[in-house]
Design a protein around this motif. Structure first.
Motif, PDB file in Angstrom:
ATOM      1  N   GLY A  73      19.309 -22.649   2.190  1.00  0.00           N
ATOM      2  CA  GLY A  73      19.669 -23.944   2.742  1.00  0.00           C
ATOM      3  C   GLY A  73      18.953 -24.229   4.047  1.00  0.00           C
ATOM      4  O   GLY A  73      18.462 -25.338   4.276  1.00  0.00           O
TER       5      GLY A  73
ATOM      6  N   LEU B 294      22.608 -22.156  -8.072  1.00  0.00           N
ATOM      7  CA  LEU B 294      22.025 -20.914  -7.591  1.00  0.00           C
ATOM      8  C   LEU B 294      21.787 -19.979  -8.773  1.00  0.00           C
ATOM      9  O   LEU B 294      22.698 -19.712  -9.551  1.00  0.00           O
ATOM     10  CB  LEU B 294      22.954 -20.244  -6.576  1.00  0.00           C
TER      11      LEU B 294
ATOM     12  N   GLY C 148      29.554 -21.038  -1.309  1.00  0.00           N
ATOM     13  CA  GLY C 148      28.987 -21.277  -2.632  1.00  0.00           C
ATOM     14  C   GLY C 148      28.346 -20.058  -3.254  1.00  0.00           C
ATOM     15  O   GLY C 148      28.484 -19.810  -4.459  1.00  0.00           O
ATOM     16  N   GLY C 149      27.628 -19.273  -2.469  1.00  0.00           N
ATOM     17  CA  GLY C 149      26.984 -18.090  -3.010  1.00  0.00           C
ATOM     18  C   GLY C 149      27.983 -17.043  -3.450  1.00  0.00           C
ATOM     19  O   GLY C 149      27.845 -16.443  -4.525  1.00  0.00           O
TER      20      GLY C 149
ATOM     21  N   SER D 231      29.781 -18.241  -6.572  1.00  0.00           N
ATOM     22  CA  SER D 231      28.841 -18.155  -7.696  1.00  0.00           C
ATOM     23  C   SER D 231      28.703 -16.721  -8.178  1.00  0.00           C
ATOM     24  O   SER D 231      28.634 -16.455  -9.387  1.00  0.00           O
ATOM     25  CB  SER D 231      27.471 -18.714  -7.286  1.00  0.00           C
TER      26      SER D 231
ATOM     27  N   THR E 111      14.641 -27.752  -3.472  1.00  0.00           N
ATOM     28  CA  THR E 111      14.727 -26.418  -4.059  1.00  0.00           C
ATOM     29  C   THR E 111      14.158 -25.394  -3.086  1.00  0.00           C
ATOM     30  O   THR E 111      13.218 -25.672  -2.328  1.00  0.00           O
ATOM     31  CB  THR E 111      13.982 -26.324  -5.398  1.00  0.00           C
TER      32      THR E 111
ATOM     33  N   ASP F 231      22.427 -17.059  -0.450  1.00  0.00           N
ATOM     34  CA  ASP F 231      22.791 -18.477  -0.416  1.00  0.00           C
ATOM     35  C   ASP F 231      22.239 -19.180   0.831  1.00  0.00           C
ATOM     36  O   ASP F 231      21.254 -19.926   0.765  1.00  0.00           O
ATOM     37  CB  ASP F 231      24.314 -18.584  -0.485  1.00  0.00           C
ATOM     38  N   CYS F 232      22.853 -18.977   1.968  1.00  0.00           N
ATOM     39  CA  CYS F 232      22.582 -19.772   3.162  1.00  0.00           C
ATOM     40  C   CYS F 232      21.124 -19.781   3.630  1.00  0.00           C
ATOM     41  O   CYS F 232      20.639 -20.829   4.069  1.00  0.00           O
ATOM     42  CB  CYS F 232      23.495 -19.332   4.289  1.00  0.00           C
TER      43      CYS F 232
ATOM     44  N   ALA G  67      17.429 -21.801  -5.635  1.00  0.00           N
ATOM     45  CA  ALA G  67      18.572 -22.675  -5.408  1.00  0.00           C
ATOM     46  C   ALA G  67      18.163 -24.139  -5.428  1.00  0.00           C
ATOM     47  O   ALA G  67      17.039 -24.491  -5.050  1.00  0.00           O
ATOM     48  CB  ALA G  67      19.237 -22.356  -4.068  1.00  0.00           C
ATOM     49  N   THR G  68      19.089 -24.977  -5.850  1.00  0.00           N
ATOM     50  CA  THR G  68      18.948 -26.425  -5.750  1.00  0.00           C
ATOM     51  C   THR G  68      19.981 -26.931  -4.761  1.00  0.00           C
ATOM     52  O   THR G  68      21.177 -26.608  -4.879  1.00  0.00           O
ATOM     53  CB  THR G  68      19.159 -27.107  -7.110  1.00  0.00           C
ATOM     54  N   TRP G  69      19.509 -27.696  -3.800  1.00  0.00           N
ATOM     55  CA  TRP G  69      20.358 -28.269  -2.763  1.00  0.00           C
ATOM     56  C   TRP G  69      20.336 -29.784  -2.883  1.00  0.00           C
ATOM     57  O   TRP G  69      19.316 -30.371  -3.240  1.00  0.00           O
ATOM     58  CB  TRP G  69      19.859 -27.845  -1.381  1.00  0.00           C
TER      59      TRP G  69
ATOM     60  N   LEU H  66      24.905 -26.874  -1.523  1.00  0.00           N
ATOM     61  CA  LEU H  66      24.430 -26.099  -2.664  1.00  0.00           C
ATOM     62  C   LEU H  66      24.896 -26.715  -3.966  1.00  0.00           C
ATOM     63  O   LEU H  66      26.092 -26.970  -4.158  1.00  0.00           O
ATOM     64  CB  LEU H  66      24.936 -24.660  -2.558  1.00  0.00           C
TER      65      LEU H  66
END
Length: 240
Positions: free
Chosen positions: A163, A180, A21-22, A25, A209, A159-160, A227-229, A177
């Motif tokens: 999370g 971001l 995802g990162g 993005s 978040t 990214d990770c 980030a919003t998870w 994710l």
């Protein structure tokens, strides 16, 4: 409106069958000037042509008629906590939950099955005395150009860790994710000795978040993200 086409190489997967995802993005954010916010609408498909539509409002990534992600300009104001020392960041990796139970062991960013030089190998674990996770990172030459890490890989590194900062204790729940937002303040150099951290910002229903940041050896902030998870049943994940 202008259009472009990109293809996500399977090397840059998160789950084995979709893009990290990162990283994805970051590819889309390149079509937006300055700090950007990317919202993922579906798992990014691998190794197929995806269309990027660029408009005055931002950019959109499409798989035929399906919207994969959207990107807009963002005002990223998240303020990171102080960076843990390098020895603490190194020690934190011993507590990386992916060492014993990783649903995506081939993830380009945090997959423990990636050999040195293949993935980013960022393994964030809890830091003693701080409410955050941290890991060291030394970017390999193949994620850069002219001595600097490409922006898409900076997004991937941010990214990770976020999370893992908000990963549920319930083994039947996982997070994916959803969004971001990244601000890159300074160049990130290849082969530099860096620290990456992630910390929780809040929980509201299924949404969690988190913040992430990359620091150089001296503790200066190079890039930050928010980030919003989304919490989902762990059974929804594809192992591998």
């Amino acid at each position: 409106m202008t259009a472009d086409v990109i293809r996500i190489d399977p090397r840059y997967c998160g789950p084995s069958d979709s893009g990290n995802g990162g990283y994805v993005s970051g590819l889309l954010a390149a079509y937006v000037e300055g700090p950007a916010r990317v919202r993922l609408k579906m798992p990014p498909p691998l190794n197929k042509p995806l269309t990027v539509d660029v408009t005055a409002e931002g950019a959109r990534l499409r798989d035929d008629d399906q919207v994969v992600a959207t990107a807009t300009s963002a005002n990223v104001q998240v303020v990171p906590p102080s960076a843990p020392s390098m020895p603490k960041a190194i020690a934190a990796t011993q507590g990386f939950r992916g060492n014993t139970d990783h649903r995506f062991p081939r993830c380009f960013v945090c997959g423990p099955e990636r050999a040195p030089g293949d993935g980013l190998r960022i393994f964030p674990g809890p830091v003693e005395g701080q409410d955050l996770v941290a890991a060291p990172w030394v970017p390999e030459p193949d994620v850069g150009e002219h001595g600097l890490v490409k922006d898409a890989f900076i997004w991937a590194a941010l990214d990770c860790p976020g999370g893992f900062a908000v990963w549920p204790d319930d083994p039947e729940v996982a997070v994916v994710l959803g969004e971001l937002a990244v601000r890159i303040d300074k160049p990130v150099h290849i082969s530099a000795s860096l620290r990456v951290i992630g910390w929780p910002l809040g929980i509201e229903g299924r949404k969690r978040t988190s913040g992430t940041a990359i620091f150089d050896y001296n503790g200066d902030v190079l890039a930050v993200a928010e980030a919003t998870w989304i919490a989902v049943p762990a059974a929804n994940f594809t192992t591998g």
